[in-house]
Design an enzyme around this catalytic site. Structure first.
Site, short mmCIF file in Angstrom:
data_model
loop_
_atom_site.label_atom_id
_atom_site.label_comp_id
_atom_site.label_asym_id
_atom_site.label_seq_id
_atom_site.Cartn_x
_atom_site.Cartn_y
_atom_site.Cartn_z
N GLU A 70 10.24 4.62 3.77
CA GLU A 70 11.11 3.43 3.80
C GLU A 70 10.60 2.41 2.80
O GLU A 70 9.42 2.36 2.46
CB GLU A 70 11.14 2.84 5.21
N LYS A 125 5.35 5.42 -1.57
CA LYS A 125 5.35 4.21 -0.73
C LYS A 125 4.07 3.40 -0.91
O LYS A 125 4.12 2.18 -1.16
CB LYS A 125 5.52 4.62 0.74
N ALA A 130 2.70 -17.80 -7.47
CA ALA A 130 1.35 -18.07 -6.97
C ALA A 130 1.43 -18.89 -5.69
O ALA A 130 2.34 -19.68 -5.49
CB ALA A 130 0.54 -18.82 -8.02
N GLY A 131 0.45 -18.69 -4.82
CA GLY A 131 0.44 -19.43 -3.57
C GLY A 131 -0.71 -18.98 -2.70
O GLY A 131 -1.79 -18.69 -3.20
N CYS A 163 2.51 -4.72 6.31
CA CYS A 163 2.53 -3.61 5.35
C CYS A 163 1.50 -3.76 4.25
O CYS A 163 0.53 -3.00 4.20
CB CYS A 163 3.93 -3.48 4.74
#
Length: 436
Positions: A146, A206, A254-255, A262
């Site tokens: 998924e 994935k 950015a942060g 996940c």
């Protein structure tokens, strides 16, 4: 087509409802009775835009039902396995307990020609280990990873940007491809890329996608660390390099970094699996990606401390956001809550608000103060920290209005989502992440 979905958490519940919405007859199976009771009433047990509508419609139509009885999977042509693969409690690797239990529990109810389609994110090599057990029951194991984004999961399931199916190189594998094209008939008819690979490649698709996204986020956060030292603006930097088609602007915000159920666990599990394969050096950089990500949380806390004169002890700090991202109530490895908890540990009186995640946050961190109403949460605050970029904070929170509520005028923009000039013009001391 009749389908079963084993595991009705975030992935499984969305997948079951979405498959029913495109016309399949679906049974969702989970061991959690309370979850099954809610889903059977057409009630989503978590916040995800669009899910309540297709869930209720599916249940009402009779195409979608839920049960705790695994024997109800009997008769389905395709059995999707979407159970969790959390990080091991004593290491970085993925815990495959639920995957193994789901497959082993399903085996007695398989019929010759059935397809077991793994959707869980697993270490490469998992499918090879499961294949003999599934083939002994006369079924075929495939891997169909998924690529859901929380907040857009329904859309990503019904109208994905690609479909990946890993199959064995046998006649049964070729037949499985045709059947899965029937399962996903609407997106296939639309021309959605349908990529057929071997099992190992499908597993790697994935985890490598998540590793790449995590790398891109941590790269720009590393640039933010440099920008803070030299007085540069990382948002302008990201805009400039994002015009390069080879790089792109997405995921260059950015942060305080990434979180959720996940990316953090998947890059750690990928590193652990590479070590097991004797190729740990190939993804050694992922350890640094993880470290950069965690440092940004430290930086956000430090900016609050600096803004309040060197100490947050007995100061009122409002944290805007609890979910790890907007459009979700998911607090797993949430940077927002991590920042709030760290400030509380430094002696601040921390008030947290969020449009959807308060109940989940309060259950996990009851030591914090929670207020549902944004303006009430802001009242008498000495400093404000924006940590989840909900529209209520990013677009619908004029600094002049906030000034009428708070005691102090310090704001830390942990997501670089505010207009710094507007806040400064309104008399606020504004701190961004990698911005002068």
């Amino acid at each position: 087509m009749r389908l079963s979905v084993i595991g009705c958490g975030y992935l499984g519940a969305v997948h079951a409802a979405a498959m029913a919405s495109i016309g399949h007859d679906v049974v969702g199976i989970d061991v959690d009775q309370r979850k099954i009771d809610a889903l059977s009433k057409g009630e989503a047990p978590f916040f995800e835009p669009g899910l309540p509508e297709i869930l209720a419609e599916g249940v009402a139509s009779g195409r979608l039902r839920f049960t705790t009885d695994l024997s109800e999977a009997r008769g389905a042509k395709v059995h999707f396995v979407g159970v969790g693969t959390p990080q091991q409690k004593d290491g970085y690797g993925a815990d495959l307990t639920y995957v193994n239990a789901a497959v082993d529990g399903l085996l007695p109810f398989l019929s010759p020609g059935d397809i077991v389609a793994g959707k869980s994110t697993v270490p490469v090599g998992t499918a090879a280990e499961l294949t003999p057990r599934v083939e002994a029951a006369g079924a075929t194991l495939v891997w169909n990873p998924e690529f859901l984004r929380e907040g857009w999961a329904v859309q990503d399931t019904i109208d994905p940007d690609r479909l990946v199916v890993g199959v064995p190189s046998t006649d049964a594998g070729a037949a499985a491809v045709d059947i899965l094209k029937e399962v996903y008939a609407p997106p296939v008819a639309k021309g959605t890329p349908f990529i057929v690979t071997d099992l190992a490649t499908a597993e790697l698709v994935k985890v490598s996608a998540n590793a790449f996204l995590a790398t891109k986020i941590s790269f720009i956060n590393a640039m933010a660390e440099i920008a803070e030292v030299v007085g540069a603006d990382v948002t302008q930097l990201a805009d400039a390099i994002g015009h390069d088609a080879r790089i792109g602007r997405k995921f260059l915000g950015a942060g305080i970094g990434f979180g959720g159920g996940c990316l953090p666990k998947d890059i750690r599990a990928f590193s652990a699996r590479a070590e097991e394969l004797g190729r740990g050096e190939s993804v050694a950089f992922l350890r640094q990606i993880d470290e950069i990500n965690m440092r940004r949380r430290d930086r956000a806390v430090q900016l609050v401390v600096d803004g309040l004169g060197g100490s947050v002890f007995k100061k009122n700090v409002t944290v805007l956001g609890a979910a790890f991202k907007p459009h979700s109530d998911d607090i797993r490895d949430s940077p927002a809550l991590d920042v709030a908890v760290r400030l509380h540990g430094l002696g601040a009186w921390v008030t947290v608000t969020d449009p959807e995640a308060i109940a989940n946050a309060q259950a996990k961190h009851p030591q914090l103060n929670y207020v549902a109403d944004r303006d009430e949460a802001l009242r008498s605050s000495d400093a404000v920290v924006v940590v989840t970029e909900w529209d209520e904070y990013r677009r619908q929170m004029p600094p002049e209005h906030v000034s009428t509520l708070t005691e102090g005028r310090v704001i830390v923009d942990g997501r670089n989502c505010l207009d710094a000039d507007a806040w400064r013009a309104a008399g606020w001391t504004y701190y961004g992440m990698g911005r002068p």
